[in-house]
Design a protein around this motif. Sequence first.
Motif, PDB file in Angstrom:
ATOM      1  N   ARG A 258       0.580  -1.341  -0.097  1.00 33.56           N
ATOM      2  CA  ARG A 258       0.004   0.092  -0.034  1.00 33.56           C
ATOM      3  C   ARG A 258       0.715   1.369   0.470  1.00 33.56           C
ATOM      4  NH1 ARG A 258      -2.691   2.934  -1.525  1.00 33.56           N
ATOM      5  NH2 ARG A 258      -4.219   4.633  -0.464  1.00 33.56           N
ATOM      6  N   ASP A 259       1.696   1.505   0.725  1.00 30.83           N
ATOM      7  CA  ASP A 259       2.379   2.187   0.741  1.00 30.83           C
ATOM      8  C   ASP A 259       3.312   3.283  -0.366  1.00 30.83           C
ATOM      9  OD1 ASP A 259       4.714   0.452   0.708  1.00 30.83           O
ATOM     10  OD2 ASP A 259       6.516   1.323   1.864  1.00 30.83           O
ATOM     11  N   HIS A 260       3.323   1.787  -1.555  1.00 34.16           N
ATOM     12  CA  HIS A 260       3.384   2.181  -2.881  1.00 34.16           C
ATOM     13  C   HIS A 260       2.708   1.943  -4.510  1.00 34.16           C
ATOM     14  CE1 HIS A 260       5.318  -1.402  -1.785  1.00 34.16           C
ATOM     15  NE2 HIS A 260       5.652  -1.701  -3.327  1.00 34.16           N
ATOM     16  N   CYS A 261       1.760   0.636  -3.945  1.00 34.56           N
ATOM     17  CA  CYS A 261       0.762   1.026  -4.488  1.00 34.56           C
ATOM     18  C   CYS A 261      -1.148   1.290  -4.482  1.00 34.56           C
ATOM     19  CB  CYS A 261       1.083  -0.700  -4.612  1.00 34.56           C
ATOM     20  SG  CYS A 261       0.202  -1.269  -5.953  1.00 34.56           S
ATOM     21  N   VAL A 262      -1.329   1.241  -5.816  1.00 30.29           N
ATOM     22  CA  VAL A 262      -2.728   1.686  -5.811  1.00 30.29           C
ATOM     23  C   VAL A 262      -4.317   0.558  -6.099  1.00 30.29           C
ATOM     24  CG1 VAL A 262      -2.512   4.566  -4.601  1.00 30.29           C
ATOM     25  CG2 VAL A 262      -2.983   3.486  -7.495  1.00 30.29           C
ATOM     26  N   GLY A 263      -3.533  -0.365  -6.995  1.00 30.54           N
ATOM     27  CA  GLY A 263      -4.216  -1.086  -7.528  1.00 30.54           C
ATOM     28  C   GLY A 263      -3.821  -2.135  -7.884  1.00 30.54           C
ATOM     29  N   MET A 264      -3.997  -2.817  -7.482  1.00 28.66           N
ATOM     30  CA  MET A 264      -3.492  -4.977  -8.861  1.00 28.66           C
ATOM     31  C   MET A 264      -4.924  -5.425  -9.726  1.00 28.66           C
ATOM     32  SD  MET A 264      -1.717  -6.196  -5.493  1.00 28.66           S
ATOM     33  CE  MET A 264      -0.061  -6.731  -6.561  1.00 28.66           C
TER      34      MET A 264
ATOM     35  N   ILE B   7      -9.929  -7.153  -9.453  1.00 28.97           N
ATOM     36  CA  ILE B   7      -9.657  -6.193  -9.548  1.00 28.97           C
ATOM     37  C   ILE B   7      -9.749  -6.020  -8.180  1.00 28.97           C
ATOM     38  CG2 ILE B   7      -9.219  -5.659 -11.793  1.00 28.97           C
ATOM     39  CD1 ILE B   7     -10.586  -3.804 -11.039  1.00 28.97           C
ATOM     40  N   ALA B   8      -8.582  -5.487  -7.992  1.00 28.46           N
ATOM     41  CA  ALA B   8      -8.674  -4.521  -6.152  1.00 28.46           C
ATOM     42  C   ALA B   8      -8.230  -2.779  -6.166  1.00 28.46           C
ATOM     43  CB  ALA B   8      -7.438  -5.305  -5.082  1.00 28.46           C
ATOM     44  N   ILE B   9      -8.564  -2.356  -5.994  1.00 28.62           N
ATOM     45  CA  ILE B   9      -7.945  -0.907  -6.234  1.00 28.62           C
ATOM     46  C   ILE B   9      -8.310   0.171  -4.390  1.00 28.62           C
ATOM     47  CG2 ILE B   9      -8.934  -0.070  -8.217  1.00 28.62           C
ATOM     48  CD1 ILE B   9     -11.585   1.497  -6.803  1.00 28.62           C
ATOM     49  N   ALA B  10      -7.494   0.799  -3.945  1.00 26.56           N
ATOM     50  CA  ALA B  10      -7.587   1.900  -2.997  1.00 26.56           C
ATOM     51  C   ALA B  10      -8.103   3.080  -3.288  1.00 26.56           C
ATOM     52  CB  ALA B  10      -5.749   1.763  -2.422  1.00 26.56           C
ATOM     53  N   GLU B  11      -9.479   2.723  -2.181  1.00 29.27           N
ATOM     54  CA  GLU B  11      -9.702   4.166  -2.537  1.00 29.27           C
ATOM     55  C   GLU B  11      -9.280   4.765  -0.587  1.00 29.27           C
ATOM     56  OE1 GLU B  11     -14.096   3.611  -4.353  1.00 29.27           O
ATOM     57  OE2 GLU B  11     -13.274   2.329  -3.874  1.00 29.27           O
ATOM     58  N   GLY B  12      -9.017   5.343  -1.163  1.00 25.51           N
ATOM     59  CA  GLY B  12      -8.551   6.208   0.670  1.00 25.51           C
ATOM     60  C   GLY B  12      -7.764   5.442   1.296  1.00 25.51           C
TER      61      GLY B  12
ATOM     62  N   HIS C 232      -6.667   1.478 -15.309  1.00 27.24           N
ATOM     63  CA  HIS C 232      -4.949   0.693 -16.128  1.00 27.24           C
ATOM     64  C   HIS C 232      -4.690  -0.903 -14.859  1.00 27.24           C
ATOM     65  CE1 HIS C 232      -0.873   0.198 -14.525  1.00 27.24           C
ATOM     66  NE2 HIS C 232      -1.016  -0.704 -14.017  1.00 27.24           N
ATOM     67  N   GLU C 233      -6.808  -0.868 -14.369  1.00 29.01           N
ATOM     68  CA  GLU C 233      -5.901  -2.692 -13.940  1.00 29.01           C
ATOM     69  C   GLU C 233      -6.457  -3.491 -14.444  1.00 29.01           C
ATOM     70  OE1 GLU C 233      -4.477  -3.837 -11.867  1.00 29.01           O
ATOM     71  OE2 GLU C 233      -3.888  -1.423 -10.466  1.00 29.01           O
ATOM     72  N   LEU C 234      -8.063  -2.359 -15.450  1.00 30.81           N
ATOM     73  CA  LEU C 234      -8.884  -3.422 -16.321  1.00 30.81           C
ATOM     74  C   LEU C 234      -7.967  -4.063 -17.146  1.00 30.81           C
ATOM     75  CD1 LEU C 234     -12.120  -1.086 -16.722  1.00 30.81           C
ATOM     76  CD2 LEU C 234     -11.745  -3.829 -15.850  1.00 30.81           C
ATOM     77  N   ASP C 235      -7.201  -2.976 -18.000  1.00 22.42           N
ATOM     78  CA  ASP C 235      -6.143  -3.006 -19.104  1.00 22.42           C
ATOM     79  C   ASP C 235      -4.965  -4.307 -18.826  1.00 22.42           C
ATOM     80  OD1 ASP C 235      -6.395  -0.927 -20.532  1.00 22.42           O
ATOM     81  OD2 ASP C 235      -4.576   0.092 -20.077  1.00 22.42           O
TER      82      ASP C 235
END
Length: 137
Positions: free
Chosen positions: A38-44, A56-61, A127-130
């Motif tokens: 989480r300190d350097h990534c916002v989605g996977m 996919i997984a994303i960070a929202e805040g 990005h994750e959908l790509d």
Amino acid sequence: MVKDIMKDLLFLGRKAEAATKEDIAIAEDLLDTLRAHRDHCVGMAANMIGERKAIIAIAEGNRLTAMLNPEVVKKSPRTYKAVEGCLSIPGEREVERHDWIEVKYRDMDWHKEKRKFTGFEAEIVQHELDHLEGKLI
């Protein structure tokens, strides 16, 4: 469980298969792995942890959200250029993104959801959908 980050470009370049209800455990691993980075990534995307499933997984805040079988149903006509990086592929690349997108997906309880994403969250989701399409960013 936190998984290793996949760096094999041949694997990452393959399109994801549809997720099933039984794949929720993969989504949990994806959330755990995103949390660990989480300190350097916002989605996977699931292929980033070695699973060829449409998850996919994303960070929202401070909140992390997993989406199974996400699919864009609407997108803004206006686009912009962005520069993005990726844990799986070194460096940064310029890409074109839509201002907003509307996505339908299944949540962790296998309920149908539909949400509109704008701004940075829309960029993350795109990005994750790509990744799910095997598109290397």
